[in-house]
Scaffold this motif. Structure first.
Motif, short mmCIF file in Angstrom:
data_model
loop_
_atom_site.label_atom_id
_atom_site.label_comp_id
_atom_site.label_asym_id
_atom_site.label_seq_id
_atom_site.Cartn_x
_atom_site.Cartn_y
_atom_site.Cartn_z
N ILE A 18 1.09 -1.21 -0.04
CA ILE A 18 -0.10 0.06 -0.19
C ILE A 18 0.90 1.25 -0.56
O ILE A 18 1.93 0.96 0.83
CB ILE A 18 -1.14 0.02 1.13
N VAL A 19 0.81 2.12 -0.74
CA VAL A 19 1.28 3.75 -0.28
C VAL A 19 -0.07 4.68 -0.08
O VAL A 19 -1.02 4.44 -0.13
CB VAL A 19 1.04 4.14 -1.81
N ILE A 20 0.89 4.73 1.13
CA ILE A 20 -0.25 5.98 1.73
C ILE A 20 0.09 7.37 1.97
O ILE A 20 1.14 7.49 2.39
CB ILE A 20 0.30 5.10 3.37
N VAL A 41 4.93 -0.53 3.48
CA VAL A 41 4.01 -0.01 2.91
C VAL A 41 5.45 1.33 3.65
O VAL A 41 6.21 1.42 3.05
CB VAL A 41 3.83 0.58 5.18
N LYS A 42 4.66 1.93 2.03
CA LYS A 42 5.15 3.53 1.51
C LYS A 42 4.42 4.64 2.03
O LYS A 42 3.57 4.82 1.28
CB LYS A 42 5.55 3.45 -0.07
N HIS A 43 4.60 5.47 2.99
CA HIS A 43 3.68 6.42 3.46
C HIS A 43 4.49 8.11 3.28
O HIS A 43 5.99 8.25 3.45
CB HIS A 43 3.73 6.45 5.32
N TYR A 182 -2.58 -1.02 -3.35
CA TYR A 182 -3.74 -0.44 -2.78
C TYR A 182 -3.00 1.35 -2.59
O TYR A 182 -1.69 0.78 -2.40
CB TYR A 182 -4.51 -0.43 -1.31
N LEU A 183 -3.51 1.91 -2.66
CA LEU A 183 -3.29 3.33 -2.12
C LEU A 183 -4.67 4.34 -1.41
O LEU A 183 -5.66 3.58 -1.65
CB LEU A 183 -3.44 4.38 -3.89
N PHE A 184 -3.96 4.82 -0.73
CA PHE A 184 -5.24 4.80 0.31
C PHE A 184 -4.64 6.76 0.48
O PHE A 184 -3.77 7.11 1.20
CB PHE A 184 -4.57 4.54 2.00
#
Length: 646
Positions: A18-20, A41-43, A182-184
């Motif tokens: 996921i990228v946040i 996770v990439k935040h 996913y992207l958030f």
């Protein structure tokens, strides 16, 4: 905790689960959960550092439960936040100028039955840093100052990592192209992801208010400056919110779209707002020693048309709902958005649940946001009306409906007050029936589901209770014993050991059968799991607690607990702690749940703490069959089938 990885290869350096985007409350809680559960996770966040001043500051009782369940409450409390136990109401004096206190009431009255019956007030930046420290402890962090440049989704091109995300350094000098599942967007009200998706915002009310807000240290003789106050005067209105380090937050409404000279761009200087406050506080004096933060901003009651379009790109927090600050719900709603999405992504990616489970994120959380906006208007009206009569305040603050005479109707103030207190505390969140929240229309149709007397409502938070842990005689909060680890929590209320011995044996024997949810989702590394693994020795899908209606001295695990449940020996309890709410019973936890003290029952609680199913504990296979039917409504595999004879 490591997830069950179904992919055969390790992710490449540019591949992420996921990228946040955005490191506010929603993004940080989502990131914290998924990093803990083993996801890559990439935040990113476009700010150089966490929030320095302003923004949200109120943690409601339900959110404090959650933070404790995540092991983060002590770090929050180390900052010595302000705690609001009561709200004071001030109104104009009838015979002279100035204001007078017209009443106080509990911020979280006794009828709510909260563990922490107060609102915790702390600068959002400090709260953010607690999450960031946890991320860093787990080998992750927030990449700053970076922002999203573009994204696209194509399942056909890359079914495993279908979201292509381009990010850039805020100065434009560096870029990265990422592949993600996913992207958030937790970017806030000005979400670029929402704009790119062309998701509109609808406003529940055309009325927009412009607020002045300041965090400050003041010198005043106003007696309730350390309490939450709603002040109405002939010069205007103020909401007072105490803060840490002798600070106070003042909200002052300076304009409304109902004004004749309404201008949505209307602003006011810091001095203007201070002068207004001085008039409102009369006959009391107020001076400013320091202003930490000052802002003027318009707020409308808005909600996004969608929280996702393809169940790959999601919105949460202020990116999908905006409302007034009066009830202190912004950060708390964002937390629950993130938790709701986190465990559902986990169950899909771990191979436990069908991908359709993700559809319930929007339906559940958008309903709550819509309820919040409706409540926000009602809450504002409650605080705008004339001072309630003392008898109404007393009746509204009482523990339950017993304060009324039989057949009497509550007046509108009492009704609204009780609804408001439950909602603001966070315990008023109620999800509608769906595959996760059992109802009469659910595929699970067993006649032993929802036994007579059951007091837990599906889609609502589990009722709290105190019990004694058998292995060490510690008195504990049962609802806190299972941490936020992504697992379903199965509470086996085992009644009297002599009465339920056969039912417990039958339940565990049925669980071990092929095609049960228990046997279907066993850990692939089960043979190497540590003897000391407390919560997930069999699977990351579920964990068990067993509670006997007996004194601790009367419970012997080797004798009374079948092998499967005895593996969770640290989660075996005696229901022997007295509770004033059910003072005439010997097994308070069973009674509070509405379960028979002798026969018990089983409560399935979702990974986010909300009740999914309540079923009787009976001899034979019926209890296990009902559990299989429930989990089978959203599981990734068929459950409860009888293995064909070869």
């Amino acid at each position: 905790m490591n997830r069950q990885v179904t992919a055969s290869k390790r992710p490449a350096s540019d591949e992420y689960d996921i990228v946040i985007v955005g490191a506010g409350p929603a993004g940080l809680l989502l990131s914290t959960c998924l990093v803990r559960w083993g996801y890559k996770v990439k935040h990113i966040d476009n700010r150089l550092e966490p929030t320095k001043t302003g923004r949200a500051d109120g943690i409601q009782p339900r959110s404090l439960d959650l933070l404790r369940n995540m092991g983060l409450k002590s770090a929050i409390m180390a900052h010595e936040p302000a705690k609001v136990y009561e709200v004071a109401f001030w109104d104009p004096k009838s015979a002279s100028k100035g204001i007078q206190r017209t009443g106080t009431w509990a911020s979280c009255p006794a009828f709510v039955d909260a563990r922490y019956p107060f609102t915790t007030l702390l600068h959002q930046g400090m709260i953010e840093r607690v999450f960031i420290a946890d991320l860093e402890k787990n080998g992750a962090g927030v990449q700053r100052p970076w922002t999203i440049k573009d994204f696209s989704t194509c399942e056909e091109v890359n079914p495993e990592y279908p979201v292509r995300v381009e990010i850039k350094h805020i100065d434009g000098g560096a870029t990265e192209t990422l592949k993600a599942k996913y992207l958030f967007s937790g970017e806030g009200a000005r979400s670029s992801v929402r704009d790119k998706l062309k998701i509109g915002m609808k406003y529940k009310s055309p009325i927009v208010h412009t607020w002045g807000v300041m965090d400050c240290v003041v010198k005043t003789n106003f007696p309730d400056i350390k309490m939450k106050c709603t002040i109405h005067s002939e010069h205007g209105s103020i909401m007072v919110i105490p803060r840490e380090d002798n600070m106070v937050r003042l909200y002052i409404q300076i304009a409304s779209s109902t004004d004749k000279d309404w201008n949505p761009r209307k602003t006011a200087s810091e001095e203007d707002v201070q002068n207004s406050a001085k008039k409102i506080f009369q006959p009391y004096n107020i001076e400013w020693e320091r202003v930490e933060w000052f802002s003027v901003y318009p707020i409308g009651q808005g909600i996004a048309d969608n929280y996702t379009l393809d169940h790959r790109v999601f919105l949460g927090g202020d990116a999908c709902h905006t409302h007034s600050p009066k009830a202190g719900q912004g950060m708390n709603t964002a937390f629950l958005d993130a938790l709701n999405l986190a465990w559902k992504i986990h169950h899909v990616e771990a191979g436990f649940a069908d991908r359709s489970l993700l559809h319930s994120y929007e339906s559940e959380r958008k309903l709550i946001a819509e309820n919040l906006l409706d409540f926000d208007a009602k809450y504002a009206a409650l605080f705008s009306q004339k001072a309630p009569a003392p008898k109404d305040v007393a009746a509204a603050s009482a523990r339950g409906a017993e304060v009324q005479s039989p057949g009497a109707e509550q007046n509108q103030f009492i009704k609204t007050f009780k609804e408001s207190c439950e909602f603001t505390s966070g315990y008023g969140v109620a999800y509608d029936p769906n595959a996760l929240n059992w109802s009469a229309s659910h595929p699970a149709r067993s006649i032993i589901i929802n036994p007579k007397g059951n007091k837990n409502r599906t889609g609502r938070i589990l009722i709290n209770s105190n019990v004694t842990r058998v292995v060490d005689a510690n008195v504990v909060h049962l609802e806190q014993e299972i941490p936020v680890n992504g697992s379903f929590r199965i509470y086996v209320f085992a009644g009297e050991p002599s009465t339920t011995k056969q039912a417990l044996q039958d339940l565990t024997r049925s669980l071990e059968q092929p095609f049960s949810f228990f046997a279907t989702y066993l850990r692939p590394d089960i043979d190497s799991v540590s003897h000391h693994e407390r919560h997930n020795p069999h699977s990351h899908f579920y964990t068990f607690c067993t509670i006997f209606a007996a004194k601790r001295s009367g419970v012997e695990i080797s004798r009374d607990v079948p092998t499967v449940l005895a593996r969770y020996r640290d989660n075996v309890y005696a229901d022997d702690i007295w509770d004033h709410r059910v003072s005439d019973t010997k097994a308070a936890a069973h009674t509070k749940m509405g379960l028979d003290e002798k026969k018990g029952g089983v409560i399935v609680v979702r990974p986010d703490g909300y009740v999914g199913l309540v079923v009787s504990l009976v001899e034979g296979t019926a209890t296990a069959d009902a559990l299989n039917e429930y989990f089978g409504a959203f599981a990734s595999k068929k459950l409860g089938e009888v293995k064909a004879q070869l």
